[in-house]
Scaffold this active site. Structure first.
Site, short mmCIF file in Angstrom:
data_model
loop_
_atom_site.label_atom_id
_atom_site.label_comp_id
_atom_site.label_asym_id
_atom_site.label_seq_id
_atom_site.Cartn_x
_atom_site.Cartn_y
_atom_site.Cartn_z
N GLU A 27 3.02 8.02 15.14
CA GLU A 27 1.61 8.04 15.57
C GLU A 27 0.83 6.86 14.97
OE1 GLU A 27 -0.02 11.64 14.13
OE2 GLU A 27 -1.95 11.31 15.09
N GLU A 52 9.74 15.64 15.61
CA GLU A 52 10.18 15.45 14.24
C GLU A 52 9.45 16.46 13.35
OE1 GLU A 52 8.78 11.93 12.05
OE2 GLU A 52 10.85 11.66 11.41
N CYS A 78 13.34 10.19 7.63
CA CYS A 78 13.16 9.73 9.01
C CYS A 78 14.46 9.82 9.81
CB CYS A 78 12.64 8.30 9.01
SG CYS A 78 13.57 7.24 7.90
N GLY A 93 6.35 4.62 8.41
CA GLY A 93 5.54 5.85 8.42
C GLY A 93 5.70 6.56 9.75
N LYS A 127 0.87 -1.19 0.00
CA LYS A 127 0.00 0.00 0.00
C LYS A 127 0.90 1.23 0.00
CE LYS A 127 -2.10 2.93 2.00
NZ LYS A 127 -1.99 4.36 1.61
N GLU A 141 9.00 0.82 11.11
CA GLU A 141 10.07 1.81 10.87
C GLU A 141 9.41 3.17 10.99
OE1 GLU A 141 13.24 1.14 10.11
OE2 GLU A 141 13.25 -0.90 9.30
P1 NAD Z 1 1.89 8.17 7.76
O1 NAD Z 1 2.06 7.36 8.98
O2 NAD Z 1 0.85 9.20 7.75
O3 NAD Z 1 1.58 7.24 6.52
C1 NAD Z 1 2.41 6.15 6.19
C2 NAD Z 1 1.59 5.14 5.42
O4 NAD Z 1 0.61 4.59 6.28
C3 NAD Z 1 0.83 5.70 4.23
O5 NAD Z 1 0.81 4.75 3.19
C4 NAD Z 1 -0.56 5.89 4.80
O6 NAD Z 1 -1.55 5.90 3.80
C5 NAD Z 1 -0.67 4.69 5.71
N1 NAD Z 1 -1.63 4.80 6.80
C6 NAD Z 1 -2.11 5.91 7.41
N2 NAD Z 1 -3.00 5.60 8.38
C7 NAD Z 1 -3.07 4.25 8.41
C8 NAD Z 1 -3.78 3.31 9.20
N3 NAD Z 1 -4.61 3.69 10.17
N4 NAD Z 1 -3.61 2.00 8.97
C9 NAD Z 1 -2.76 1.57 8.02
N5 NAD Z 1 -2.06 2.41 7.22
C10 NAD Z 1 -2.20 3.74 7.42
O7 NAD Z 1 3.34 8.75 7.46
P2 NAD Z 1 3.79 9.67 6.22
O8 NAD Z 1 3.32 11.04 6.54
O9 NAD Z 1 3.42 9.04 4.92
O10 NAD Z 1 5.38 9.54 6.31
C11 NAD Z 1 6.14 10.34 7.11
C12 NAD Z 1 6.58 9.58 8.34
O11 NAD Z 1 7.24 8.36 7.99
C13 NAD Z 1 7.58 10.32 9.16
O12 NAD Z 1 7.21 10.33 10.52
C14 NAD Z 1 8.87 9.56 8.98
O13 NAD Z 1 9.78 9.69 10.00
C15 NAD Z 1 8.41 8.18 8.75
N6 NAD Z 1 9.40 7.41 8.01
C16 NAD Z 1 10.15 6.47 8.67
C17 NAD Z 1 11.11 5.74 8.00
C18 NAD Z 1 11.95 4.71 8.72
O14 NAD Z 1 12.58 3.91 8.07
N7 NAD Z 1 11.98 4.70 10.02
C19 NAD Z 1 11.30 5.94 6.65
C20 NAD Z 1 10.52 6.89 5.99
C21 NAD Z 1 9.56 7.61 6.70
#
Ligand code: NAD
Length: 490
Positions: free
Chosen positions: A251, A401, A304, A248, A195, A270
């Protein structure tokens, strides 16, 4: 190329480059895209869709299918069948051939992938061309090499695939995150339902096309575009999903942990970070300045593991801040498709709003904000490179962050104080250390609570190295042999 002098900083030379745009005509955008299920692009059952836009212009790029619950059922079902009947029983050497083929096609279509990534995400073409796409190919090459050697991976005899993986990825490295998820899962014999993030579906869909081109058996990889709260939530909770891999925000990661508690699924997370980039007075300063800039302004700071907290030894703090201001004044913010661009657009309006509000909070809390004078485009989502001094560890810009081009400068006197300040965070994804003293590097690496510690470099990735966090940055590792373990029952 010509040389001009800025009026506000007469001593400062700015190199003026003529624009060098990458050709947009290399990508063939469709007006609409379906879901990739069972080896074919199909319409969602309930016909829902949304639009993805170019964050640099706010122009609509394409209409994207939004998967509903019945689409999730269908994708998980075909993935389950493909795992049991084709992909799981297949010899590792055969699976390797498919992965090598995907890697080679990524290389062949790299220019197309890079332009599409910059259009949909807003990142500079230089980065999508030189980092995202080559690293995506490298991941497939690397894990292709493991597919027929799983019993030699050190996990004991007969490691077995977990089953069907539900993989949810963010918008900051859309293609690279897809590769990090798919390659180890497939090498280990799992099938996948991926996804992508809502705002950046296009390269995952082109990867689906590449997977078709590589003749992967239908159902082995499925791509469901759509909302996180609908498709994402239904996917991870689906009883047919054996393993959930999520990258992601912290939260949403915590929400998933709660939602999946007691369901018996394998889970790796992650999540976010607030990395310290620590510069000692004996550091090679030219190199360190470049490392600090790369650490926080690479990918507009939407990383991240971004080095968003600069910890600089007090004796050189003024010098470092002056040198940073002068270097930041040379950064070019603008058209992501221009090969001279250093900072592109922020990926989406919500993220821009989050950056703005945290920056305002930082100012309100008494930190001193500085940005070079740079003209930002009239349309799209933009934020200038920003530096905060007079920051105390308790302020929100030092704790939260920001996920944007914003660097908070803090100081320290001793290595012990540097470690204490660096570890004063709920996260623990990465850290950087700049010093010419080898013994200090080792001591710092031992004491920093972070999944990766870079020494005299930053933001360096390699498919052979495990990557992942401590504490609220998540758990599980991607990359290397450890990345395979996350997809194997042993
Ligand atoms: P996000 O958590 O809003 O979304 C991430 C993904 O999760 C998206 O595909 C989103 O559609 C999906 N999603 C949202 N709500 C969901 C739910 N309830 N159930 C299942 N899936 C859901 O994050 P974002 O804004 O897309 O990305 C930014 C964040 O990602 C930052 O906090 C960043 O630090 C983190 N990140 C971490 C890494 C790592 O390797 N640690 C790498 C890249 C990004």
């Amino acid at each position: 190329m010509s040389k001009t002098y800025r009026t506000d900083q007469p001593e400062h030379v700015v190199w003026e480059y003529s624009p060098a745009p990458e050709s947009r005509s290399i990508v063939h955008l469709q007006s609409s895209y379906g879901l990739f299920i069972g080896g074919a692009f199909v319409e969602p059952v309930d016909g829902d869709s949304y639009r993805t836009e170019n964050p640099a212009t706010e122009e609509v790029l394409a209409e994207i299918a939004a998967a509903g619950l019945r689409d999730v059922d269908r994708a998980v079902e075909v993935a389950g069948r493909a795992q049991k009947t084709v992909w799981g029983p297949m010899a590792g050497a055969e699976r390797a051939k498919y992965l090598f083929r995907i890697a080679r096609i990524i290389q062949e279509r790299s220019r197309e992938l890079a332009v599409l990534e910059s259009l949909d995400n807003g990142k500079p073409i230089r980065e999508s061309r030189d980092v995202d796409v080559p690293l995506a190919a490298a991941h497939f090459f690397y894990y292709a090499g493991w597919a027929d050697k799983l019993e030699h991976a050190g996990f004991g005899p007969n490691p077995a695939p977990i089953g069907v993986a539900g993989q949810v990825i963010p918008w900051n490295f859309p293609l690279m995150m897809a590769a990090w998820k798919l390659a180890p899962a497939l090498a280990a014999g799992n099938t996948c339902v991926l996804k992508p993030a809502t705002t950046t579906p296009l390269t995952a869909l082109l990867l689906a096309e590449i997977i078709q081109q590589a003749d992967l058996p239908p159902g082995v990889v499925n791509v469901l575009t759509g909302a996180g709260s609908v498709a994402g939530a239904a996917l991870v909770a689906h009883p047919g999903i054996d393993k959930v891999a999520f990258t992601g925000s912290t939260e949403v990661g915590k929400d998933l942990q709660r939602a999946l508690a007691g369901k018996g699924k394998h889970l790796t997370l992650e999540l976010g970070g607030k990395a310290a980039n620590i510069v000692f007075e004996d550091a090679a300063l030219d190199q360190a300045i470049e490392g600090i800039v790369n650490g926080i302004f690479f990918n507009q700071g939407e990383v991240c593991c971004a080095g968003s907290r600069l910890l600089v030894q007090e004796s050189i703090a003024d010098t470092v801040v002056e040198r940073l201001k002068s270097r930041l004044s040379t950064l070019r913010v603008g058209d992501p498709l221009d090969k001279n661009t250093d900072l592109g657009a922020i990926n989406n309006a919500d993220q821009l709003e989050k950056i703005r509000s945290l920056v305002e909070e930082g100012e309100a809390e008494g930190a001193v904000r500085w940005s070079p004078s740079c003209a930002l485009p009239a349309h799209g989502y933009w934020f200038p490179p920003t530096l905060f001094t007079n920051v105390s560890p308790s302020q929100s810009i030092a704790r939260e962050e920001i996920f944007g081009p914003v660097l908070s400068v803090l100081t320290f006197r001793t290595p012990e104080e540097a470690v204490a300040k660096a570890n004063n965070t709920t996260y623990g994804l990465s850290a950087g250390v700049w010093t010419e003293k080898g013994s200090r590097i080792l001591w710092m690496a031992q004491h920093l609570r972070a999944g990766v510690v870079w020494a005299n470099t930053f933001n360096r990735f390699d498919p052979t190295s495990p990557f992942g966090g401590y504490r609220e940055s998540g758990f599980g590792r991607e990359g290397g042999r450890h990345g395979l373990a996350a997809y194997l029952d042993v």
